[in-house]
Design a protein around this motif. Structure first.
Motif, PDB file in Angstrom:
ATOM      1  N   THR A  75       0.837  -1.198   0.000  1.00  0.00           N
ATOM      2  CA  THR A  75       0.000   0.000   0.000  1.00  0.00           C
ATOM      3  C   THR A  75       0.872   1.248   0.000  1.00  0.00           C
ATOM      4  O   THR A  75       0.610   2.205  -0.744  1.00  0.00           O
ATOM      5  CB  THR A  75      -0.936   0.015   1.221  1.00  0.00           C
ATOM      6  N   ARG A 133       1.039   4.094  -2.849  1.00  0.00           N
ATOM      7  CA  ARG A 133       0.785   5.465  -2.402  1.00  0.00           C
ATOM      8  C   ARG A 133       1.927   6.388  -2.830  1.00  0.00           C
ATOM      9  O   ARG A 133       1.703   7.466  -3.383  1.00  0.00           O
ATOM     10  CB  ARG A 133       0.624   5.517  -0.885  1.00  0.00           C
ATOM     11  N   LEU A 142      -6.344   2.817  -0.256  1.00  0.00           N
ATOM     12  CA  LEU A 142      -6.020   4.142  -0.801  1.00  0.00           C
ATOM     13  C   LEU A 142      -7.289   4.901  -1.190  1.00  0.00           C
ATOM     14  O   LEU A 142      -7.309   6.131  -1.160  1.00  0.00           O
ATOM     15  CB  LEU A 142      -5.081   3.997  -2.006  1.00  0.00           C
ATOM     16  N   GLU A 173      -8.325   6.599   1.804  1.00  0.00           N
ATOM     17  CA  GLU A 173      -7.506   7.768   2.091  1.00  0.00           C
ATOM     18  C   GLU A 173      -7.832   8.936   1.164  1.00  0.00           C
ATOM     19  O   GLU A 173      -7.340  10.059   1.376  1.00  0.00           O
ATOM     20  CB  GLU A 173      -6.020   7.425   1.950  1.00  0.00           C
ATOM     21  N   LEU A 227      -7.052   8.984  -2.132  1.00  0.00           N
ATOM     22  CA  LEU A 227      -6.097   9.089  -3.235  1.00  0.00           C
ATOM     23  C   LEU A 227      -6.578   8.369  -4.489  1.00  0.00           C
ATOM     24  O   LEU A 227      -6.148   8.680  -5.596  1.00  0.00           O
ATOM     25  CB  LEU A 227      -4.742   8.504  -2.817  1.00  0.00           C
ATOM     26  N   ARG A 271      -3.596  11.810   6.599  1.00  0.00           N
ATOM     27  CA  ARG A 271      -4.526  11.538   5.491  1.00  0.00           C
ATOM     28  C   ARG A 271      -4.723  12.787   4.632  1.00  0.00           C
ATOM     29  O   ARG A 271      -4.688  12.713   3.398  1.00  0.00           O
ATOM     30  CB  ARG A 271      -5.866  11.063   6.047  1.00  0.00           C
ATOM     31  N   ALA A 287      -1.607  13.536   2.503  1.00  0.00           N
ATOM     32  CA  ALA A 287      -1.488  12.647   1.349  1.00  0.00           C
ATOM     33  C   ALA A 287      -2.371  13.134   0.198  1.00  0.00           C
ATOM     34  O   ALA A 287      -1.958  13.139  -0.961  1.00  0.00           O
ATOM     35  CB  ALA A 287      -1.875  11.218   1.747  1.00  0.00           C
TER      36      ALA A 287
END
Length: 213
Positions: free
Chosen positions: A12, A16, A53, A56, A58, A152, A155
């Protein structure tokens, strides 16, 4: 014996990082078979990583079409920084309140490294040191919830942060702001640390606003 959970977390993190480095463009399809080959992982592990992800912010899942990199607009990036402001003020305040002499020595050394990078015109090094400073202040705050939320949010806005870092003249504006935050924490002045953090983040919002215009 291989730690399956650790392997999944590593996969992950690698996907990322690839997204944050812009190896994949906004809206680009993330095909499980291709990612499986690229990262030498099973398709099931890739699928789990993409789900994490997506959580999150993304990646976005597309009905019956897999997943793609989520594009974040300038307006959304501004909103993210506005939310970060309160959380980062809290962390700066807590860091100043909890600072030990050992922590102070480490921050003083980090301050010197930031100044050296600025003096050398090392934008890449300066950007990395800023991230280290932000991470260290979150750790020093001891505020687990704020730290998790911030990581978070950071990112999600990483692409825009990278873009800002290379704006002409940006380093001349941001460096004194970062130094001011460190100095306030070193002085164990919680109010000043929070105020310096707000000033810095408001500057980021202002610059993002200019990109939108």
């Amino acid at each position: 014996m291989t730690d399956v959970k650790t392997d999944q977390q590593d996969l992950t993190a690698r996907i990322r990082d690839a997204i944050l480095r812009s190896d994949f463009a906004p809206h680009q399809r993330l095909i499980e078979a291709d990612l499986s080959d690229r990262f030498d992982a099973s398709r099931a592990s890739v699928r789990t990583a993409l789900l994490e992800l997506a959580g999150e912010g993304l990646v976005e899942r597309l009905p019956n079409r897999g997943a793609r990199v989520r594009a974040i607009s300038v307006d959304e990036a501004i909103e993210i920084v506005e939310v970060r402001m309160g959380l980062e003020e809290l962390c700066a305040r807590k860091a100043a309140e909890h600072l030990t002499d050992e922590d102070a020595a480490e921050l003083t050394e980090l301050r010197a490294r930031i100044e050296a990078a600025v003096g050398a015109g090392d934008l890449v090094g300066y950007s990395a040191l800023n991230q280290e400073m932000d991470r260290r202040l979150r750790e020093l705050s001891g505020h687990i919830t704020a730290t998790q939320l911030l990581e978070r949010l950071l990112a999600q806005s990483a692409r825009h942060q990278f873009r800002l870092a290379y704006q002409p003249g940006r380093i001349a504006q941001s460096a004194p702001e970062h130094i001011a935050i460190i100095d306030a924490v070193l002085a164990r002045d919680a109010d000043a640390a929070a105020a310096a953090t707000r000033t810095h983040l408001q500057g980021i919002i202002d610059v993002l606003g200019e990109l939108r215009a």
